[in-house]
Design a protein around this motif. Structure first.
Motif, PDB file in Angstrom:
ATOM      1  N   LYS A  32       8.481   4.963   5.501  1.00  0.00           N
ATOM      2  CA  LYS A  32       7.649   3.882   5.499  1.00  0.00           C
ATOM      3  C   LYS A  32       8.038   2.941   6.424  1.00  0.00           C
ATOM      4  O   LYS A  32       7.992   2.438   6.834  1.00  0.00           O
ATOM      5  N   GLU A  72      -0.992   7.085   0.559  1.00  0.00           N
ATOM      6  CA  GLU A  72      -2.095   7.774  -0.119  1.00  0.00           C
ATOM      7  C   GLU A  72      -3.029   6.789   0.397  1.00  0.00           C
ATOM      8  O   GLU A  72      -3.961   7.283   0.568  1.00  0.00           O
ATOM      9  N   GLU A  73      -2.419   5.009  -0.199  1.00  0.00           N
ATOM     10  CA  GLU A  73      -4.159   4.468  -0.111  1.00  0.00           C
ATOM     11  C   GLU A  73      -3.565   4.612   1.242  1.00  0.00           C
ATOM     12  O   GLU A  73      -5.391   4.235   2.182  1.00  0.00           O
ATOM     13  N   MET A  74      -3.001   4.270   2.682  1.00  0.00           N
ATOM     14  CA  MET A  74      -3.413   3.966   3.714  1.00  0.00           C
ATOM     15  C   MET A  74      -3.776   5.251   4.784  1.00  0.00           C
ATOM     16  O   MET A  74      -4.333   5.070   5.469  1.00  0.00           O
ATOM     17  N   GLY A  75      -3.934   6.375   3.505  1.00  0.00           N
ATOM     18  CA  GLY A  75      -4.895   7.547   4.646  1.00  0.00           C
ATOM     19  C   GLY A  75      -3.618   8.281   5.378  1.00  0.00           C
ATOM     20  O   GLY A  75      -3.915   9.576   6.191  1.00  0.00           O
ATOM     21  N   TRP A  76      -2.115   8.427   4.613  1.00  0.00           N
ATOM     22  CA  TRP A  76      -1.229   9.184   5.697  1.00  0.00           C
ATOM     23  C   TRP A  76      -0.688  10.328   5.250  1.00  0.00           C
ATOM     24  O   TRP A  76       0.469  10.726   5.681  1.00  0.00           O
ATOM     25  N   LEU A 101       0.619  -1.311   0.254  1.00  0.00           N
ATOM     26  CA  LEU A 101      -0.679   0.074   0.607  1.00  0.00           C
ATOM     27  C   LEU A 101       0.896   0.830   0.223  1.00  0.00           C
ATOM     28  O   LEU A 101       1.945   1.114   0.332  1.00  0.00           O
ATOM     29  N   THR A 102       0.680   2.477  -0.642  1.00  0.00           N
ATOM     30  CA  THR A 102       0.682   3.490  -0.754  1.00  0.00           C
ATOM     31  C   THR A 102       0.567   4.328   0.414  1.00  0.00           C
ATOM     32  O   THR A 102      -0.658   3.900   1.031  1.00  0.00           O
TER      33      THR A 102
END
Length: 79
Positions: free
Chosen positions: A24, A4-8, A1-2
């Motif tokens: 990361k 962006e995908e994690m919402g971080w 997961l990126t």
């Protein structure tokens, strides 16, 4: 997961030039011992061969904010 995908990604706002691989690695090295007052790793995280203090007080200092007292007796769910 990126990030962006994690919402971080939004948690990094206000900082220019961050290195995604370092961010990361930071998140990957967070664990339960960060909150265990009896652990060597209490309020510490290991990134790129160095131990860094990571606590609400240290974060406030880094962001030039006034630290606030928090109730350490509050339980947080891992999820």
């Amino acid at each position: 997961l990126t990030l962006e995908e994690m919402g971080w990604l939004r948690s990094l706002s206000g900082f220019d030039g961050f290195v995604p691989r370092v961010v990361k690695e930071f998140y990957a090295n967070l664990n339960d011992e960060l909150l265990d007052q009896t652990s060597f790793m209490f309020h510490k995280v290991y990134v790129r061969g160095h131990w860094y203090k990571f606590s609400p007080t240290e974060i406030a200092k880094a962001l030039n904010l006034v630290p606030v007292e928090i109730d350490d007796s509050i339980e947080f769910a891992k999820d």
